[in-house]
Design a protein around this motif. Structure first.
Motif, mmCIF file in Angstrom:
data_model
loop_
_atom_site.group_PDB
_atom_site.id
_atom_site.type_symbol
_atom_site.label_atom_id
_atom_site.label_comp_id
_atom_site.label_asym_id
_atom_site.label_seq_id
_atom_site.Cartn_x
_atom_site.Cartn_y
_atom_site.Cartn_z
ATOM 1 N N ALA A 127 0.906 -1.043 0.427
ATOM 2 C CA ALA A 127 0.115 -0.511 -0.234
ATOM 3 C C ALA A 127 0.610 0.973 -0.278
ATOM 4 N N ILE A 128 0.418 2.938 -0.842
ATOM 5 C CA ILE A 128 0.626 3.720 -0.641
ATOM 6 C C ILE A 128 -0.367 4.315 0.237
ATOM 7 N N TYR A 129 0.604 5.078 1.268
ATOM 8 C CA TYR A 129 -0.365 5.936 2.416
ATOM 9 C C TYR A 129 0.498 7.140 2.695
ATOM 10 N N ILE A 130 -0.643 7.977 2.337
ATOM 11 C CA ILE A 130 0.396 9.484 2.347
ATOM 12 C C ILE A 130 -0.259 10.060 4.062
ATOM 13 N N SER A 131 0.859 9.811 4.682
ATOM 14 C CA SER A 131 0.976 10.586 5.928
ATOM 15 C C SER A 131 2.828 9.931 6.325
ATOM 16 N N THR A 132 3.023 11.108 7.176
ATOM 17 C CA THR A 132 4.266 10.667 8.037
ATOM 18 C C THR A 132 4.577 10.129 9.307
ATOM 19 N N ASP A 133 2.887 10.381 10.051
ATOM 20 C CA ASP A 133 2.797 10.440 11.721
ATOM 21 C C ASP A 133 2.901 8.822 11.622
ATOM 22 N N GLN A 134 4.538 8.481 12.446
ATOM 23 C CA GLN A 134 4.293 7.082 13.051
ATOM 24 C C GLN A 134 2.922 6.171 13.788
ATOM 25 N N GLU A 135 2.729 7.841 14.758
ATOM 26 C CA GLU A 135 1.316 7.112 15.344
ATOM 27 C C GLU A 135 0.231 6.527 14.966
ATOM 28 N N GLU A 136 0.382 7.841 13.777
ATOM 29 C CA GLU A 136 -1.082 7.387 13.338
ATOM 30 C C GLU A 136 -0.986 6.276 12.495
ATOM 31 N N LEU A 137 0.613 6.086 11.829
ATOM 32 C CA LEU A 137 0.484 4.246 10.613
ATOM 33 C C LEU A 137 0.515 2.661 12.602
ATOM 34 N N LYS A 138 0.550 3.053 13.356
ATOM 35 C CA LYS A 138 -0.099 2.249 14.762
ATOM 36 C C LYS A 138 -1.504 2.123 14.573
ATOM 37 N N LYS A 139 -1.767 3.113 14.908
ATOM 38 C CA LYS A 139 -3.588 2.949 14.521
ATOM 39 C C LYS A 139 -4.339 2.117 13.840
ATOM 40 N N VAL A 140 -3.051 2.685 12.275
ATOM 41 C CA VAL A 140 -3.307 2.252 11.182
ATOM 42 C C VAL A 140 -3.708 0.792 11.513
ATOM 43 N N LYS A 141 -2.638 0.237 11.859
ATOM 44 C CA LYS A 141 -2.591 -1.385 11.891
ATOM 45 C C LYS A 141 -2.732 -2.082 13.412
ATOM 46 N N THR A 142 -3.337 -1.386 14.043
ATOM 47 C CA THR A 142 -4.308 -1.640 15.382
ATOM 48 C C THR A 142 -5.391 -1.512 14.912
ATOM 49 N N HIS A 143 -6.203 -0.884 13.998
ATOM 50 C CA HIS A 143 -6.800 -1.125 13.604
ATOM 51 C C HIS A 143 -7.297 -1.793 12.302
ATOM 52 N N ILE A 144 -6.217 -1.832 11.572
ATOM 53 C CA ILE A 144 -6.770 -3.235 10.563
ATOM 54 C C ILE A 144 -6.530 -5.257 10.818
ATOM 55 N N ASN A 145 -5.678 -4.694 11.735
ATOM 56 C CA ASN A 145 -6.092 -6.300 12.925
ATOM 57 C C ASN A 145 -7.079 -6.508 13.407
ATOM 58 N N LYS A 146 -7.767 -4.983 14.084
ATOM 59 C CA LYS A 146 -8.917 -5.530 14.684
ATOM 60 C C LYS A 146 -9.912 -5.523 13.786
ATOM 61 N N ARG A 147 -10.121 -5.402 12.484
ATOM 62 C CA ARG A 147 -10.357 -5.979 11.405
ATOM 63 C C ARG A 147 -10.307 -7.524 11.082
ATOM 64 N N ALA A 148 -9.224 -7.784 10.581
ATOM 65 C CA ALA A 148 -8.843 -9.274 10.488
ATOM 66 C C ALA A 148 -9.852 -10.327 11.922
ATOM 67 N N SER A 149 -9.665 -9.355 13.185
ATOM 68 C CA SER A 149 -9.984 -11.091 14.174
ATOM 69 C C SER A 149 -11.898 -11.080 13.753
ATOM 70 N N GLU A 150 -12.257 -9.578 13.236
ATOM 71 C CA GLU A 150 -13.296 -10.068 13.202
ATOM 72 C C GLU A 150 -13.978 -10.724 11.646
ATOM 73 N N ILE A 151 -12.440 -11.022 10.402
ATOM 74 C CA ILE A 151 -13.101 -11.770 9.776
ATOM 75 C C ILE A 151 -14.380 -12.792 10.229
ATOM 76 N N PHE A 152 -13.507 -14.008 11.271
ATOM 77 C CA PHE A 152 -14.054 -15.812 11.504
ATOM 78 C C PHE A 152 -14.294 -15.316 12.780
ATOM 79 N N ASN A 153 -15.202 -14.149 12.846
ATOM 80 C CA ASN A 153 -16.026 -13.823 14.230
ATOM 81 C C ASN A 153 -15.084 -14.274 15.548
ATOM 82 N N GLY A 154 -13.868 -13.151 15.464
ATOM 83 C CA GLY A 154 -13.351 -13.035 16.823
ATOM 84 C C GLY A 154 -12.250 -13.864 16.711
#
Length: 254
Positions: free
Chosen positions: A183-210
């Motif tokens: 992916a290409i992500y228009i940002s230079t804020d690593q804290e924002e990137l950490k939040k993105v990573k956490t959110h993606i993993n949260k969404r991934a864990s929901e694919i197969f019901n938790g």
């Protein structure tokens, strides 16, 4: 001079009409265009040829055929223009389809490797700094082995959708391998990137019901880590695999 002009127009319109008929019976049959629009062109061209013929013989007959000439030209032109509109619309749809085949991944609907390369080139011309991200879906092999490849494909499709939605308007994602994404992500804020990573993993864990499924992620920063696409993606891949190793070590402790 007028007669020569009429002969020339009649000759060329007749040749073009013959060519259209030839193309219909040979080349057009192979690509299977819409018969309705093709017939409009043939009928329209036929009226134009008839109009040219009447215009030509008007020099040799006593009867006035001007009204028939005008009728043939006008009707022929209308039908030909309608065909042109339908044909151009069809060409536009075909070009969009071809663009999709070249730059988009058929299974997930996100960009493919060629698409990401194009996006990278476009982005370096617009943005001074951005993140290059690399993703690898964890446990894909286990899912394929236990539930079958159809379920595995659904997992990949759902994960691609999750990454795309989390990145939002600031990011563009592409599938670079079986269960690997970039992916290409228009940002230079690593804290924002950490939040993105956490959110993606949260969404991934929901694919197969938790379930405890995660997506490993690595990144590199344009200009800071390099300007070349290969070195930026290589570094992002390296950090992504390190992220995967760290997860395995953490799992072994427990």
């Amino acid at each position: 001079m007028i007669l020569l002009t009429k002969i020339t127009l009649l000759l060329f319109s007749s040749i073009f009409f013959s060519y259209i008929l030839y193309m219909k019976s040979h080349s057009f049959k192979k690509i299977e265009p819409r018969k309705c629009s093709l017939n409009l062109m043939i009928i329209g061209m036929a009226f134009i040829v008839v109009g040219e013929f009447l215009n030509f013989i008007s020099s040799f007959v006593k009867y006035r055929v001007d009204i028939y000439v005008s009728f043939c030209f006008i009707l022929g032109a209308i039908l030909f223009v309608i065909f042109a509109i339908i044909f151009l619309n069809s060409v536009d749809n075909t070009l969009k389809c071809l663009y999709g085949c070249v730059y988009e991944d058929a299974m997930t609907g996100v960009y493919n490797r060629n698409g990401i390369k194009k996006i990278f080139k476009d982005t370096i011309n617009k943005e001074d700094n951005f993140f290059v991200m690399s993703f690898d879906l964890d446990e894909t092999k286990i899912i394929n082995d236990n539930f079958g490849h159809l379920v595995g494909d659904e997992y990949i499709i759902s994960a691609a959708r999750a990454i795309k939605e989390v990145l939002g308007a600031k990011g563009v994602v592409g599938r670079t391998g079986g269960d690997e994404f970039a992916a290409i992500y228009i940002s230079t804020d690593q804290e924002e990137l950490k939040k993105v990573k956490t959110h993606i993993n949260k969404r991934a864990s929901e694919i197969f019901n938790g379930s405890n499924i995660n997506i490993s992620m690595g990144f590199s920063t344009y200009k800071k880590d390099g300007k070349n696409m290969k070195e930026l993606f290589d570094l992002a891949d390296k950090r992504m695999y390190q992220d995967k190793k760290n997860k395995r070590k953490a799992d072994q402790r427990f």
